[in-house]
Design a protein around this motif. Structure first.
Motif, PDB file in Angstrom:
ATOM      1  N   ILE A   1       0.772  -0.740   0.116  1.00 58.26           N
ATOM      2  CA  ILE A   1       0.209   0.316  -0.236  1.00 58.26           C
ATOM      3  C   ILE A   1       0.808   1.097   0.108  1.00 58.26           C
ATOM      4  N   LYS A   2      -0.069   2.050  -0.432  1.00 58.76           N
ATOM      5  CA  LYS A   2       0.828   3.972  -0.749  1.00 58.76           C
ATOM      6  C   LYS A   2       0.074   4.932  -0.648  1.00 58.76           C
TER       7      LYS A   2
ATOM      8  N   SER B   1       5.855   6.180   6.880  1.00 55.24           N
ATOM      9  CA  SER B   1       4.485   6.414   6.983  1.00 55.24           C
ATOM     10  C   SER B   1       3.672   7.138   6.195  1.00 55.24           C
ATOM     11  N   SER B   2       4.065   5.940   4.074  1.00 51.82           N
ATOM     12  CA  SER B   2       3.615   6.093   3.446  1.00 51.82           C
ATOM     13  C   SER B   2       3.636   5.252   2.633  1.00 51.82           C
ATOM     14  N   PHE B   3       4.355   4.052   3.056  1.00 49.81           N
ATOM     15  CA  PHE B   3       4.148   3.256   2.419  1.00 49.81           C
ATOM     16  C   PHE B   3       5.069   1.716   2.990  1.00 49.81           C
ATOM     17  N   GLN B   4       3.705   0.888   2.387  1.00 48.04           N
ATOM     18  CA  GLN B   4       4.004  -0.319   3.171  1.00 48.04           C
ATOM     19  C   GLN B   4       4.271  -1.504   2.891  1.00 48.04           C
ATOM     20  N   LEU B   5       4.677  -2.844   2.747  1.00 48.87           N
ATOM     21  CA  LEU B   5       4.689  -3.997   1.681  1.00 48.87           C
ATOM     22  C   LEU B   5       5.050  -5.857   3.045  1.00 48.87           C
ATOM     23  N   GLY B   6       4.373  -6.834   2.395  1.00 49.42           N
ATOM     24  CA  GLY B   6       4.657  -7.803   3.636  1.00 49.42           C
ATOM     25  C   GLY B   6       4.082  -8.562   2.287  1.00 49.42           C
ATOM     26  N   CYS B   7       4.465  -9.732   3.032  1.00 46.89           N
ATOM     27  CA  CYS B   7       3.922 -11.189   1.795  1.00 46.89           C
ATOM     28  C   CYS B   7       3.486 -12.214   2.955  1.00 46.89           C
ATOM     29  N   CYS B   8       1.866 -13.115   2.708  1.00 46.62           N
ATOM     30  CA  CYS B   8       1.997 -14.184   4.079  1.00 46.62           C
ATOM     31  C   CYS B   8       1.977 -15.507   2.139  1.00 46.62           C
ATOM     32  N   ASN B   9       1.495 -17.161   3.073  1.00 48.78           N
ATOM     33  CA  ASN B   9       1.412 -18.009   2.504  1.00 48.78           C
ATOM     34  C   ASN B   9       0.061 -18.848   3.304  1.00 48.78           C
ATOM     35  N   THR B  10      -1.200 -17.936   2.939  1.00 47.31           N
ATOM     36  CA  THR B  10      -2.299 -18.875   2.793  1.00 47.31           C
ATOM     37  C   THR B  10      -3.217 -18.081   2.038  1.00 47.31           C
ATOM     38  N   THR B  11      -4.345 -18.811   1.209  1.00 48.96           N
ATOM     39  CA  THR B  11      -5.060 -18.725   0.327  1.00 48.96           C
ATOM     40  C   THR B  11      -5.712 -17.266   0.347  1.00 48.96           C
ATOM     41  N   LEU B  12      -5.415 -16.446  -0.157  1.00 48.85           N
ATOM     42  CA  LEU B  12      -6.728 -15.556  -1.271  1.00 48.85           C
ATOM     43  C   LEU B  12      -5.773 -14.641   0.289  1.00 48.85           C
ATOM     44  N   CYS B  13      -5.057 -14.558   1.503  1.00 51.64           N
ATOM     45  CA  CYS B  13      -4.679 -13.837   2.034  1.00 51.64           C
ATOM     46  C   CYS B  13      -4.614 -12.242   1.616  1.00 51.64           C
ATOM     47  N   ASP B  14      -5.359 -11.265   2.811  1.00 54.37           N
ATOM     48  CA  ASP B  14      -4.428  -9.662   2.831  1.00 54.37           C
ATOM     49  C   ASP B  14      -4.513  -9.478   4.384  1.00 54.37           C
ATOM     50  N   LEU B  15      -3.174  -9.493   4.058  1.00 53.13           N
ATOM     51  CA  LEU B  15      -2.638  -8.697   5.417  1.00 53.13           C
ATOM     52  C   LEU B  15      -2.829  -7.222   5.506  1.00 53.13           C
ATOM     53  N   PRO B  16      -3.386  -7.180   6.810  1.00 54.25           N
ATOM     54  CA  PRO B  16      -4.202  -5.635   7.881  1.00 54.25           C
ATOM     55  C   PRO B  16      -2.679  -4.724   8.028  1.00 54.25           C
ATOM     56  N   LEU B  17      -2.094  -3.934   6.762  1.00 53.13           N
ATOM     57  CA  LEU B  17      -0.792  -3.431   6.859  1.00 53.13           C
ATOM     58  C   LEU B  17      -1.552  -1.894   6.936  1.00 53.13           C
ATOM     59  N   THR B  18      -0.957  -1.201   7.598  1.00 50.73           N
ATOM     60  CA  THR B  18      -0.929   0.236   8.308  1.00 50.73           C
ATOM     61  C   THR B  18       0.327   0.951   8.391  1.00 50.73           C
ATOM     62  N   PHE B  19      -0.051   2.109   7.547  1.00 53.38           N
ATOM     63  CA  PHE B  19       0.220   3.516   8.102  1.00 53.38           C
ATOM     64  C   PHE B  19       1.414   3.912   9.090  1.00 53.38           C
ATOM     65  N   SER B  20       2.705   3.512   9.690  1.00 53.95           N
ATOM     66  CA  SER B  20       2.882   4.236  10.491  1.00 53.95           C
ATOM     67  C   SER B  20       3.137   5.701  10.568  1.00 53.95           C
ATOM     68  N   PRO B  21       2.896   6.212  12.026  1.00 51.77           N
ATOM     69  CA  PRO B  21       2.629   8.025  12.227  1.00 51.77           C
ATOM     70  C   PRO B  21       4.117   8.407  11.757  1.00 51.77           C
ATOM     71  N   PRO B  22       3.924   9.318  10.553  1.00 46.88           N
ATOM     72  CA  PRO B  22       6.006  10.784  10.327  1.00 46.88           C
ATOM     73  C   PRO B  22       6.453  11.097  11.656  1.00 46.88           C
ATOM     74  N   THR B  23       7.603  10.310  11.812  1.00 42.15           N
ATOM     75  CA  THR B  23       8.625  11.006  12.448  1.00 42.15           C
ATOM     76  C   THR B  23       9.074  12.088  12.738  1.00 42.15           C
ATOM     77  N   LYS B  24       9.626  12.574  13.642  1.00 40.75           N
ATOM     78  CA  LYS B  24      10.778  14.779  13.328  1.00 40.75           C
ATOM     79  C   LYS B  24      11.920  14.106  12.251  1.00 40.75           C
ATOM     80  N   ASP B  25      11.808  12.801  12.659  1.00 44.09           N
ATOM     81  CA  ASP B  25      13.617  12.515  12.422  1.00 44.09           C
ATOM     82  C   ASP B  25      13.297  13.028  10.133  1.00 44.09           C
ATOM     83  N   SER B  26      12.464  11.866  10.270  1.00 45.41           N
ATOM     84  CA  SER B  26      11.877  11.767   8.817  1.00 45.41           C
ATOM     85  C   SER B  26      11.093  12.813   8.260  1.00 45.41           C
ATOM     86  N   GLY B  27      10.692  14.378   8.502  1.00 49.16           N
ATOM     87  CA  GLY B  27      11.103  15.530   8.440  1.00 49.16           C
ATOM     88  C   GLY B  27      12.359  16.073   7.745  1.00 49.16           C
ATOM     89  N   ASP B  28      12.919  15.680   9.053  1.00 54.05           N
ATOM     90  CA  ASP B  28      14.650  16.027   8.780  1.00 54.05           C
ATOM     91  C   ASP B  28      14.797  16.093   8.354  1.00 54.05           C
TER      92      ASP B  28
END
Length: 563
Positions: A77-78, A113-140
């Protein structure tokens, strides 16, 4: 007709169904961040459409296609420009590297904070991916990237512009300053685009000659010509012929302002050696009749490389090595050569204290190839690139930073066995005296006064190879304690006997037992004075003999008259 083995067929069918046994979601969708159930785009290219469309439906309302794989199901997700983009696809087992933690299934922490990915090995699996909150370091970090993306091109462009301006100024002739007191007329402009070409100059009576220019611009300080003249001399010198080659480059005979000059050309990879030698030659109060006269240093662009020039006085006789290889010397010439070498080295070693003082300088590479023979057969010390300087105020020794060492054949024992005290300036002076003793041996060997006339040879020619290693010289000089052989015939001549005594006192193994350079110079003067005394005595004896013969003739003439 060949019948297929039923067992083989069964194994093949099992492999087909077991290799691609995982069914995954397949497709791409886009939804607004503010309305996650409003599907604006849904693509199922290269995906299988299931018979039951609801089979591929997921929680946010989109219905995707399916795909088969032998590896893992992939989801990403992006978030970008107010849109959330989801991608579902199959990952084959062959791309899952390294095993156990494939890089296709992991994302860097800095972008979660703007991109997540993952893998799973079950039939028609849908990972519950969420974005992490932006940090001060990433802004800097984003701000730093923005600053660098703007500043780096500007700095690079500025540096390129400055370098271009410097190169342009360096390559253009210099004008707008007066270098001599007399006007220059009928001067042929010399193009040194090809350094091997031979050009010429027409010298008018009104043009300053090389000697006049040196006398008018060099006050004895040893600094050579004015800097403005030095920085343009490479465009005024006409190279005539190559007269020598060494480990640093080539030495050319050149013509400049109606006189001959020597041009030592260094390659750009030996810039440190060129800079060091130029620095030493421009030392205040260095100029002396027994030290090679420095004129200028300059650099010259040859297109694919830069030549580094060192322009000095030219001596037709060449080095002492060349001269002794072709000529023999008389007793007086031998002693005068020895005296001039000692005089030049004494001036080099001397500390001159004052506001315009001169530091003590040790040569470190004295040998017959680095001593030049002038027209009157006196000598001048050259090749100062390896010199060390002494600061008399702080008592520190300035040693050049390069990987070059002196000539191994002429190295003192303390240099060969690495016992020299490098921080003590007197240690370097004593090492020079050892080398002088070997040079004296070369001169005496070619003296005509010796009943045994010997061909020229370098020291230790009979016990080491033509290009000896440090280990080879260490064994001969330090372990076996050998020195060049002095034939008995030399001791039959009083002058040569004195020279043999001098050279042996120069090459003692213990550095503190060697003659000081001023003592060596004084002894040479005494030997030369004795030669002059003998010469005067012989002249007096010749005059007395002539008077006696004249008296005999007069007496015989008077007897004839009486008879």
């Amino acid at each position: 007709m060949k019948i297929i083995d039923p067992v083989f067929l069964l194994v093949f069918i099992l492999n087909v169904y077991t290799v691609k046994s995982l069914e995954c979601l397949c497709g791409i969708s886009e939804v607004p961040v503010t309305d996650p159930y409003n599907i604006q785009k849904l693509e199922k290219d290269n995906c299988e459409i299931p018979e039951n469309e609801k089979k591929g439906c997921v929680e946010h309302g989109a219905c995707y296609g399916t795909c088969q794989t032998d590896g893992f199901c992939f989801k990403s997700i992006k978030r970008e420009d107010g849109i959330i983009r989801r991608i579902y696809r199959c990952l084959a087992k062959s791309v899952l590297k390294p095993e156990g933690q494939p890089m296709h299934c992991h994302v860097h922490d800095g972008v979660t904070s703007s991109f997540q990915l993952g893998c799973c090995n079950t039939t028609l699996c849908d990972l519950p991916l969420t974005f992490s909150p932006p940090t001060k370091d990433s802004g800097d970090q984003d701000r730093l990237i923005l600053i660098l993306s703007i500043s780096v091109p500007i700095v690079t462009l500025t540096l390129v512009s400055l370098i271009s301006i410097l190169i342009y100024k360096q390559c253009q002739p210099r004008f707008g300053y007066q270098v001599v007191s007399r006007p220059i007329q009928n001067n042929v402009i010399i193009d040194l685009g090809n350094s091997r070409s031979i050009s010429s100059q027409m010298v008018d009576d009104s043009q300053s000659t090389l000697k006049e220019m040196l006398e008018s611009t060099c006050s004895g300080s040893g600094a050579g010509l004015p800097i403005l003249v030095q920085r343009s001399i490479a465009r005024q010198v006409s190279l005539l012929e190559c007269v020598g080659k060494g480990r640093y480059g080539e030495v050319w005979k050149g013509m400049w302002r109606g006189g001959y000059v020597a041009v030592k050309i260094f390659s750009s990879r030996d810039e440190k050696s060129w800079f060091r030698e130029s620095e030493i030659y421009q030392t205040v109060m260095l100029r002396h009749e027994n030290i090679l006269g420095f004129i200028a240093s300059d650099n010259k662009d040859e297109g694919i490389m830069t030549q580094l020039w060192l322009v000095t006085e030219f001596y037709e006789n060449g080095s002492l090595y060349d001269y002794l290889s072709r000529h023999t010397v008389s007793e007086e010439q031998c002693i005068r050569m020895a005296l001039s070498i000692a005089t030049g080295l004494a001036h080099l070693h001397m500390d001159i204290i004052g506001t315009q003082g001169k530091p003590g300088i040790a040569h470190r590479d004295l040998k017959s190839r680095n001593i030049l023979v002038k027209r009157d057969l006196s000598c001048a010390i050259a090749d100062l690139g390896l010199c060390v300087k002494h600061n008399s105020v702080t008592d520190e020794v300035d040693i050049p930073i390069n990987n070059k060492v002196g000539t191994k054949r002429y190295m003192a024992p303390e240099l060969l066995n690495e016992t020299i005290n490098e921080k003590h300036f007197d240690s370097w002076k004593r090492a020079d005296v050892y080398s002088v003793g070997l040079v004296y041996w070369e001169i005496v060997r070619r003296c005509r006064a010796s009943s045994l006339h010997q061909e020229y040879q370098m020291p230790f020619y009979d016990v080491v190879s033509p290009d000896p290693s440090i280990e080879e010289m260490k064994e001969v000089v330090c372990i076996k304690r050998l020195r060049p052989d002095c034939p008995d015939e030399w001791n039959e001549n009083e002058k040569l006997k004195s020279m043999v005594k001098l050279m042996k006192e120069c090459w003692f193994e213990n550095p503190t037992s060697r003659l000081a350079i001023l003592r060596l110079k004084k002894n040479c003067v005494q030997i030369l004075d004795s030669c002059e005394d003998v010469k005067k005595m012989s002249q007096i004896l010749e005059e007395q003999e002539q008077e006696e013969e004249e008296n005999k003739l007069m007496n015989s003439d008077s007897g004839l008259v009486k008879s």
